[in-house]
Design a protein around this motif. Structure first.
Motif, short mmCIF file in Angstrom:
data_model
loop_
_atom_site.label_atom_id
_atom_site.label_comp_id
_atom_site.label_asym_id
_atom_site.label_seq_id
_atom_site.Cartn_x
_atom_site.Cartn_y
_atom_site.Cartn_z
N ASP A 5 0.83 -1.21 0.00
CA ASP A 5 0.00 0.00 0.00
C ASP A 5 0.86 1.26 0.00
O ASP A 5 0.56 2.23 -0.71
CB ASP A 5 -0.94 0.00 1.21
N LEU A 6 1.93 1.26 0.77
CA LEU A 6 2.85 2.39 0.76
C LEU A 6 3.51 2.54 -0.61
O LEU A 6 3.71 3.66 -1.11
CB LEU A 6 3.92 2.22 1.84
N GLY A 7 3.85 1.42 -1.23
CA GLY A 7 4.43 1.47 -2.58
C GLY A 7 3.47 2.10 -3.58
O GLY A 7 3.88 2.92 -4.42
N TYR A 8 2.19 1.75 -3.49
CA TYR A 8 1.20 2.38 -4.38
C TYR A 8 1.09 3.88 -4.10
O TYR A 8 0.96 4.69 -5.02
CB TYR A 8 -0.16 1.71 -4.24
N GLY A 9 1.16 4.25 -2.84
CA GLY A 9 1.14 5.68 -2.49
C GLY A 9 2.31 6.42 -3.10
O GLY A 9 2.15 7.53 -3.63
N VAL A 10 3.49 5.82 -3.04
CA VAL A 10 4.68 6.43 -3.64
C VAL A 10 4.50 6.57 -5.15
O VAL A 10 4.85 7.60 -5.74
CB VAL A 10 5.94 5.61 -3.29
N LEU A 11 3.96 5.52 -5.79
CA LEU A 11 3.75 5.59 -7.25
C LEU A 11 2.75 6.68 -7.62
O LEU A 11 2.93 7.37 -8.64
CB LEU A 11 3.30 4.23 -7.77
N ILE A 12 1.73 6.86 -6.82
CA ILE A 12 0.77 7.95 -7.10
C ILE A 12 1.47 9.29 -6.95
O ILE A 12 1.28 10.21 -7.76
CB ILE A 12 -0.46 7.82 -6.18
N PHE A 13 2.31 9.43 -5.94
CA PHE A 13 3.08 10.66 -5.77
C PHE A 13 4.00 10.90 -6.96
O PHE A 13 4.13 12.03 -7.45
CB PHE A 13 3.90 10.60 -4.46
N VAL A 14 4.63 9.83 -7.46
CA VAL A 14 5.50 9.95 -8.64
C VAL A 14 4.70 10.42 -9.85
O VAL A 14 5.17 11.24 -10.64
CB VAL A 14 6.22 8.60 -8.93
N SER A 15 3.47 9.93 -9.99
CA SER A 15 2.64 10.36 -11.13
C SER A 15 2.31 11.85 -11.02
O SER A 15 2.29 12.56 -12.04
CB SER A 15 1.36 9.52 -11.22
N VAL A 16 2.08 12.35 -9.80
CA VAL A 16 1.83 13.78 -9.63
C VAL A 16 3.08 14.58 -10.00
O VAL A 16 2.99 15.62 -10.67
CB VAL A 16 1.38 14.08 -8.18
N VAL A 17 4.23 14.09 -9.58
CA VAL A 17 5.49 14.76 -9.93
C VAL A 17 5.68 14.75 -11.44
O VAL A 17 6.11 15.75 -12.04
CB VAL A 17 6.69 14.09 -9.20
N LEU A 18 5.37 13.64 -12.11
CA LEU A 18 5.49 13.58 -13.57
C LEU A 18 4.53 14.55 -14.25
O LEU A 18 4.89 15.15 -15.27
CB LEU A 18 5.23 12.15 -14.05
N ILE A 19 3.33 14.69 -13.71
CA ILE A 19 2.38 15.65 -14.31
C ILE A 19 2.97 17.05 -14.25
O ILE A 19 2.91 17.81 -15.23
CB ILE A 19 1.03 15.59 -13.57
N VAL A 20 3.55 17.40 -13.12
CA VAL A 20 4.09 18.76 -12.94
C VAL A 20 5.36 18.97 -13.77
O VAL A 20 5.52 20.01 -14.40
CB VAL A 20 4.37 19.02 -11.44
N SER A 21 6.24 17.99 -13.77
CA SER A 21 7.55 18.23 -14.40
C SER A 21 7.59 17.86 -15.89
O SER A 21 8.07 18.64 -16.69
CB SER A 21 8.65 17.46 -13.65
N VAL A 22 7.11 16.68 -16.28
CA VAL A 22 7.28 16.23 -17.66
C VAL A 22 6.14 16.71 -18.55
O VAL A 22 6.35 17.23 -19.63
CB VAL A 22 7.39 14.69 -17.71
N GLY A 23 4.95 16.49 -18.12
CA GLY A 23 3.82 16.89 -18.94
C GLY A 23 2.56 16.16 -18.47
O GLY A 23 2.64 15.10 -17.84
N THR A 24 1.47 16.73 -18.77
CA THR A 24 0.19 16.21 -18.28
C THR A 24 -0.11 14.82 -18.84
O THR A 24 -0.54 13.94 -18.11
CB THR A 24 -0.94 17.17 -18.68
N LEU A 25 0.13 14.61 -20.11
CA LEU A 25 -0.23 13.35 -20.76
C LEU A 25 0.53 12.16 -20.16
O LEU A 25 -0.07 11.13 -19.84
CB LEU A 25 0.01 13.44 -22.26
N VAL A 26 1.83 12.32 -19.98
CA VAL A 26 2.65 11.24 -19.43
C VAL A 26 2.24 10.96 -17.98
O VAL A 26 2.07 9.82 -17.57
CB VAL A 26 4.16 11.60 -19.51
#
Length: 121
Positions: free
Chosen positions: A11-32
């Protein structure tokens, strides 16, 4: 290893992955970021279903049983209502029909009237 500890780590791993997706939205681009986040959420949903089935194997059958009961109850209720309406319609038709004693009276009156008409000639 303790299964509850493994589940907590997952469950913590999934939380980290969701956080990574938010970071990717902000840094790389919305689509990725959205694609990655959607993949994480779908896999997390599958994980929750697997966890529920493992800890409470009857939960799916209980949910299906409840759904079937509700559906059957609604269907039977609708069918009973339809049958009651048909019975009321038939009762109304029966009430409009002349009764046997009324028919006999009408026949007697008709016969009496015809005899009077024949005797007047």
């Amino acid at each position: 290893m303790n299964p509850r500890r493994v589940d907590a780590i997952i469950d913590l791993g999934y939380g980290v992955l969701i956080f990574v997706s938010v970071v990717l939205i902000v840094s790389v681009g919305t689509l990725v970021g959205l694609a990655f986040g959607l993949g994480v959420l779908i896999s997390y949903a599958l994980h929750v279903v697997w966890k529920m089935a493992r800890f409470d194997p009857d939960w799916m059958s209980q949910a299906v049983e409840q759904t079937v009961e509700e559906t059957v109850e609604e269907t039977v209720s609708e069918q009973v209502d339809a049958v009651q309406e048909q019975i009321e319609t038939v009762d109304q038709r029966i009430d409009r029909r002349p009764r046997e004693d009324e028919i006999e009276e009408l026949l007697e009156e008709t016969v009496t009237d015809e005899r009077e008409d024949a005797s007047d000639r």
